[in-house]
Design an enzyme around this catalytic site. Structure first.
Site, PDB file in Angstrom:
ATOM      1  N   LYS A   1       0.851  -1.201   0.000  1.00  0.00           N
ATOM      2  CA  LYS A   1       0.000   0.000   0.000  1.00  0.00           C
ATOM      3  C   LYS A   1       0.886   1.251   0.000  1.00  0.00           C
ATOM      4  O   LYS A   1       0.677   2.175  -0.795  1.00  0.00           O
ATOM      5  CB  LYS A   1      -0.935  -0.015   1.223  1.00  0.00           C
ATOM      6  CG  LYS A   1      -2.025  -1.073   1.097  1.00  0.00           C
ATOM      7  CD  LYS A   1      -2.801  -1.333   2.389  1.00  0.00           C
ATOM      8  CE  LYS A   1      -3.802  -2.464   2.178  1.00  0.00           C
ATOM      9  NZ  LYS A   1      -4.530  -2.843   3.399  1.00  0.00           N
TER      10      LYS A   1
ATOM     11  N   ASP B   1     -11.146   3.164   4.485  1.00  0.00           N
ATOM     12  CA  ASP B   1     -11.631   1.784   4.356  1.00  0.00           C
ATOM     13  C   ASP B   1     -13.152   1.716   4.273  1.00  0.00           C
ATOM     14  O   ASP B   1     -13.709   0.655   3.989  1.00  0.00           O
ATOM     15  CB  ASP B   1     -11.226   0.985   5.605  1.00  0.00           C
ATOM     16  CG  ASP B   1      -9.989   0.143   5.395  1.00  0.00           C
ATOM     17  OD1 ASP B   1      -9.790  -0.351   4.285  1.00  0.00           O
ATOM     18  OD2 ASP B   1      -9.240  -0.035   6.373  1.00  0.00           O
TER      19      ASP B   1
ATOM     20  N   GLN C   1      -4.632  -1.318   9.688  1.00  0.00           N
ATOM     21  CA  GLN C   1      -4.603  -2.651   9.078  1.00  0.00           C
ATOM     22  C   GLN C   1      -5.234  -3.676  10.023  1.00  0.00           C
ATOM     23  O   GLN C   1      -4.929  -3.714  11.217  1.00  0.00           O
ATOM     24  CB  GLN C   1      -3.148  -3.032   8.747  1.00  0.00           C
ATOM     25  CG  GLN C   1      -2.983  -4.349   8.008  1.00  0.00           C
ATOM     26  CD  GLN C   1      -3.517  -4.336   6.581  1.00  0.00           C
ATOM     27  OE1 GLN C   1      -3.682  -3.282   5.975  1.00  0.00           O
ATOM     28  NE2 GLN C   1      -3.789  -5.506   6.041  1.00  0.00           N
TER      29      GLN C   1
HETATM   30  N1  GUN Z   1      -6.737  -6.472   6.085  1.00  0.00           N
HETATM   31  C1  GUN Z   1      -6.953  -7.147   4.941  1.00  0.00           C
HETATM   32  N2  GUN Z   1      -7.578  -6.365   4.028  1.00  0.00           N
HETATM   33  C2  GUN Z   1      -7.749  -5.166   4.619  1.00  0.00           C
HETATM   34  C3  GUN Z   1      -8.340  -3.938   4.179  1.00  0.00           C
HETATM   35  O1  GUN Z   1      -8.850  -3.793   3.058  1.00  0.00           O
HETATM   36  N3  GUN Z   1      -8.344  -2.919   5.096  1.00  0.00           N
HETATM   37  C4  GUN Z   1      -7.814  -3.075   6.341  1.00  0.00           C
HETATM   38  N4  GUN Z   1      -7.859  -2.026   7.157  1.00  0.00           N
HETATM   39  N5  GUN Z   1      -7.266  -4.196   6.775  1.00  0.00           N
HETATM   40  C5  GUN Z   1      -7.232  -5.239   5.909  1.00  0.00           C
END
Ligand code: GUN
Length: 290
Positions: A58, A125, A102
């Site tokens: 990311k 998110d 995350q």
């Molecule tokens: N863990 C796995 N996929 C995601 C996501 O799209 N957002 C977040 N915050 N954690 C994740």
């Protein structure tokens, strides 16, 4: 012997690259105007190896397209109060437009309390209850959860028919399954949710024109689950004998499907590009209009 796959591959890598290219252009324009750049902050608590890989991707993607990004990492024994203090600081920081914590978080931290603490205007998110509610009511100001929104972008990029189609969502998580069904419903698909208590899962899935698998069970979806010609979307990322495998048994399912996503190179890159697009979306919502 199995014959070669006949399904059209829904190439998330290629589709996401095209979108990243246009996001790069938008960011270059913002920079040329001398305006502040959008900034994404990713917060990682603990040392889960898979999460470390995801957050690294990311941050790297943000950097590549010219977006500001920061990765904040904290040890696994970080307290909930400490994490909430970090979020409060990021909420107050006007240079930050998107905050992503995350998941999963260590067990001693209450995930919902953390998500609720994020300013909904910075909730990249789309997991804050307010944004979930906006999504449910079809409000265009909703920031949509990255993985399901990315799946919709991929389906549309390949002109997969949605209206009037039977869509089956396997999984009911807040992060993927539930919002996935809402987004398919908004496109006038007829949506069915399946989960661990669903009776005769394979029979329900065989009715699907669009099948989204997001349960985290390696190779659960075999050819027996697939309606001929269906679009099969594999959200699963599982490690099996040191290899990355999805929730779909690609070899058998691709014999019957009309469209199918690979793992890797399907949904994963779409999640990341959607995170970038969401950061820009929140940035634009926060900017004064000329
Ligand atoms: N863990 C796995 N996929 C995601 C996501 O799209 N957002 C977040 N915050 N954690 C994740």
């Amino acid at each position: 012997m199995t014959s070669p796959a006949t399904a059209c591959i829904l190439d998330g890598k290629l589709t996401s690259q095209n979108l990243l290219d246009s996001l790069s252009l938008e960011l270059a324009q913002i920079k040329a105007q001398g305006a502040p750049l959008p900034k994404l902050v990713v917060v990682l608590v603990g040392d889960d190896p898979a999460s470390q890989v995801y957050v690294g991707k990311k941050a790297k993607t943000a950097q590549k397209i010219g977006m500001l990004s920061e990765l904040l990492t904290y040890p696994a024994d970080t307290t909930q109060a400490e994490l909430l203090a970090v979020i409060a600081r990021l909420n107050q920081d006007a240079s930050v437009h998107g905050i992503l914590v995350q998941l999963p978080l260590p067990k001693h931290i209450d995930t919902l309390s953390v998500i609720r603490a994020i300013d909904p205007k910075k909730d990249v998110d789309g997991l804050h209850p307010l944004n979930m509610g906006l999504l449910m009511t079809g409000d265009p100001s909703a920031c949509k959860p990255c993985t399901p929104a990315g799946v919709m972008t991929l389906l549309k990029a390949y002109n997969v028919p949605l209206a009037g189609q039977n869509a089956v969502v396997l999984g009911r998580s807040n992060i993927v399954g539930k919002p996935m069904g809402m987004l398919l419903l908004q496109e006038n698909a007829t949506v069915t949710y399946c989960h661990s208590k669903t009776a005769d899962l394979a029979a329900v899935c065989r009715e699907a024109d669009i099948l989204v698998a997001a349960v985290g069970v390696p190779n659960l979806v075999t050819a027996d689950f697939v309606k001929p010609g269906a679009a099969i979307i594999d959200v699963g990322i599982n490690r099996l004998d040191g290899k990355l495998v999805g929730d779909v048994d690609f070899t058998s399912a691709s014999q019957k499907a009309g469209f199918i996503t690979p793992v890797p190179g399907g949904v994963g890159p779409m999640t990341i590009v959607t995170l970038m697009a969401n950061t820009l979306f929140l940035y634009r919502q926060g900017q004064p209009t000329a």
